[in-house]
Design an enzyme around this catalytic site. Structure first.
Site, mmCIF file in Angstrom:
data_model
loop_
_atom_site.group_PDB
_atom_site.id
_atom_site.type_symbol
_atom_site.label_atom_id
_atom_site.label_comp_id
_atom_site.label_asym_id
_atom_site.label_seq_id
_atom_site.Cartn_x
_atom_site.Cartn_y
_atom_site.Cartn_z
ATOM 1 N N GLU A 142 -1.681 -9.195 3.416
ATOM 2 C CA GLU A 142 -1.540 -9.789 4.751
ATOM 3 C C GLU A 142 -2.897 -10.129 5.376
ATOM 4 O O GLU A 142 -2.984 -10.990 6.247
ATOM 5 C CB GLU A 142 -0.737 -8.859 5.672
ATOM 6 C CG GLU A 142 -1.423 -7.580 6.147
ATOM 7 C CD GLU A 142 -1.334 -6.412 5.167
ATOM 8 O OE1 GLU A 142 -1.113 -6.646 3.959
ATOM 9 O OE2 GLU A 142 -1.516 -5.261 5.608
ATOM 10 N N CYS A 176 0.825 -1.207 0.000
ATOM 11 C CA CYS A 176 0.000 0.000 0.000
ATOM 12 C C CYS A 176 0.865 1.265 0.000
ATOM 13 O O CYS A 176 1.423 1.627 -1.020
ATOM 14 C CB CYS A 176 -0.986 -0.042 1.170
ATOM 15 S SG CYS A 176 -2.453 0.940 0.819
ATOM 16 N N HIS A 187 -3.701 -5.019 0.482
ATOM 17 C CA HIS A 187 -3.157 -5.581 1.728
ATOM 18 C C HIS A 187 -3.248 -7.112 1.716
ATOM 19 O O HIS A 187 -4.182 -7.673 2.282
ATOM 20 C CB HIS A 187 -3.926 -5.018 2.929
ATOM 21 C CG HIS A 187 -3.629 -3.582 3.184
ATOM 22 N ND1 HIS A 187 -2.566 -3.174 3.946
ATOM 23 C CD2 HIS A 187 -4.238 -2.458 2.752
ATOM 24 C CE1 HIS A 187 -2.530 -1.854 3.985
ATOM 25 N NE2 HIS A 187 -3.544 -1.391 3.269
#
Ligand code: GLN
Length: 544
Positions: free
Chosen positions: A518, A382, A516
């Protein structure tokens, strides 16, 4: 029939109530039940989106675009069940909905009160959007005794009456402190906290007692006697060597068994192989790598909760233990490369995560330059991708003023405020003057990946969906200039307007993404970007 399990907390915060809920969800799931997990947060913010990550920890974004509490990340990582907007609510949201209804005239004639209007709205939330789930696990944030949690506990008291004991269960998580000077475990705080719960009309069915030390059976029975529960329903939750071991430990202590007994369900055995193999791989790595995370919120690791987890998952997939060096990017706001080398020369990989605001951004750009020049594997996420773009533009495209409009209007704006984009079913528009809360590009969006790119090799797909949370975007008009500087846009939004992935071909592993990844990684399903990043880091440190 859907059964409800309410998880409350007592004595102190940070007992791992979120993890305990997630683990119980997993254990029930491994017994073959369909579960759903949700969280009730007593604070007044409408959602955690406007809170500093150093105060409240990471904001976990769902596919459907809600900014939620980080515990929802635990829920997804342990059960694989995708969370939704309808799985997290705050006092702020409940009140703002009740007040909006009041203004519309929905309660015309009535005096709006905490009981029944606020409690009804809480009950509605708890029971909403459930189809064929066998269990709904509902965690109540905060600690029993807090003024803020009272309406939630009252709503649960009422729900208990409606659902009966066959349809609901209360798990109370407490602490058994060990007093080193006396060499004793103390049960009194647990007794007091159960009393506190009883004073609002709630009797726990199961106690989950967190402790650093083993607890003798007599002590366990004593807790049960004082707190009105069966000794077998006092589950001892001793500190575990890793979170991946917790499902095995809680199962061994009979947590899921007692839950099934409470609901008069058969005691089928859960299939624990998944956790046995993950705990094993985690605890027996074949090497160790060091990943530097250069960010702004490094003082509280919960600010990057999912990120830390995702890197660990990547490590598990490669049989590597990952040591993370959390480095405050402001340290790198310097022209002196010796300082960068001091911290970064021996690392296996660099990760620049999401972030907001100008402070620390130059340090991130410097760290990225260092990793690019020294061929250190790099993953940007990001804000990390936006900084990677500025770095290549400034150093290699002869645009020394390359900038983001997030930092003011000066310079060549390669990264700018998004004013319009296409979401699942509408065109979203924003201006500089919009509210801060809930107005970013949020949730799952598709991305098309170019063939023969590193991204394509990693994902093994040309179409992916990933979660977003940002206000600014790389300007596609600079695509050619960036390509001339060696930075390729390898992933784009389906309309071709929003760069989603950039990478370099003159580097062993240099990739940055606008989303994102993750948030979607799970220990039993590590995200490919993290698996490949840790593998590249292992190669850089000559471990694989
Ligand atoms: N601050 C940047 C933006 O709003 C990046 C946000 C982030 O990293 N989540 O676009």
């Amino acid at each position: 029939m859907t059964r409800y399990i309410f998880i409350t907390g007592g004595v102190v915060s940070s007992l791992g109530k979120g993890l305990a809920s997630a683990v119980l969800g997993s254990l029930l799931q491994l017994r073959g039940y369909k579960v759903r997990l949700r969280k009730l947060d007593p604070y007044l913010n409408v959602d955690p989106g406007t809170m500093s990550p150093t105060q409240h920890g990471e904001v976990f974004v769902t596919d459907d675009g809600a900014e939620t509490d980080l515990d929802l990340g635990h829920y997804e990582r342990f059960t694989g069940v995708t969370t939704k907007k309808t799985d997290n609510v705050t006092t702020g949201r409940i009140y703002s909905d009740v007040l909006a209804r009041e203004r519309k005239g929905d309660y015309l004639g009535a005096t709006i009160q905490v009981i029944p209007h606020v409690t009804d709205a809480i009950k509605e939330f708890v029971r909403n959007d459930i189809t064929d789930e066998d269990f709904v696990l509902c965690e109540i944030g905060g600690t029993v005794g807090d003024i803020e949690s009272l309406p939630f506990l009252e709503a649960i008291r009422q729900l208990r009456n409606e659902l009966g004991s066959d349809g609901s269960c209360i798990v109370h998580v407490t602490l058994l402190p060990y007093i080193h000077a006396a060499g004793e475990l103390k049960t009194k705080p647990t007794q007091h906290s159960v009393k506190e719960l009883q004073s609002v009309g709630l009797q726990p069915d199961i106690l989950l007692c967190r402790t650093e030390q083993p607890v003798p059976i007599e002590q366990r029975n004593k807790i049960g006697q004082f707190c009105n529960v069966d000794g077998d329903d006092v589950i001892i939750a001793e500190d575990a060597s890793s979170i991946y071991y917790v499902p095995l430990a809680y199962n061994e202590q009979g947590f899921d068994k007692q839950i099934c007994r409470h609901f008069k369900l058969d005691d089928t055995k859960p299939d624990l192989n998944r956790w046995i193999s993950i705990a094993n791989d985690y605890e027996n790595p074949e090497g160790e790598i060091t990943i530097a995370i250069v960010g702004k919120y490094t003082s509280l690791q919960d600010s990057y909760k999912s990120l830390g987890e995702a890197i660990t998952h990547g490590g598990i997939a490669n049989k590597l233990r990952v040591k993370v060096e959390w480095i405050d990017s402001e340290l790198f706001e310097t022209d002196n490369d010796d300082i960068l080398a001091h911290y970064l020369a021996d690392i296996s990989g660099l990760l620049v995560p999401g972030g907001f605001g100008k402070r620390g951004s130059e340090g991130k750009i410097n760290a990225i330059r260092f990793a690019r020049q020294r061929h250190v594997p790099f993953l940007g996420i990001c804000f990390g991708m936006q900084m990677a773009v500025l770095e290549s533009a400034r150093t290699l495209a002869n645009l020394p003023n390359a900038n983001s409009s997030e930092f003011g209007d000066g310079g060549e704006l390669l990264v700018g405020l998004m004013t319009e984009w296409i979401s699942a079913n509408s065109v979203e528009q924003r201006t500089d003057f919009d509210d801060m809360g809930g107005t970013m590009r949020l949730g799952a969006y598709q991305c098309l990946i170019k063939e023969e790119s590193l991204a394509h090799k990693i994902y093994e797909s040309d179409k992916i969906s990933e979660r977003h949370r940002h206000r600014y975007e790389v300007n596609i008009n600079y695509e050619k200039i960036l390509a001339e500087a060696g930075l390729y846009i390898s992933g784009l939004s389906p309309d071709g307007r929003l760069p989603e992935i950039v990478e370099r071909k003159d580097h062993p592993f240099f990739i940055a993404v606008q989303f994102h990844p993750e948030l979607k990684s799970k220990p039993f399903q590590p995200h490919p970007l993290f698996t490949q990043f840790t593998s590249a880091a292992g190669k850089h440190s000559r471990l694989v």
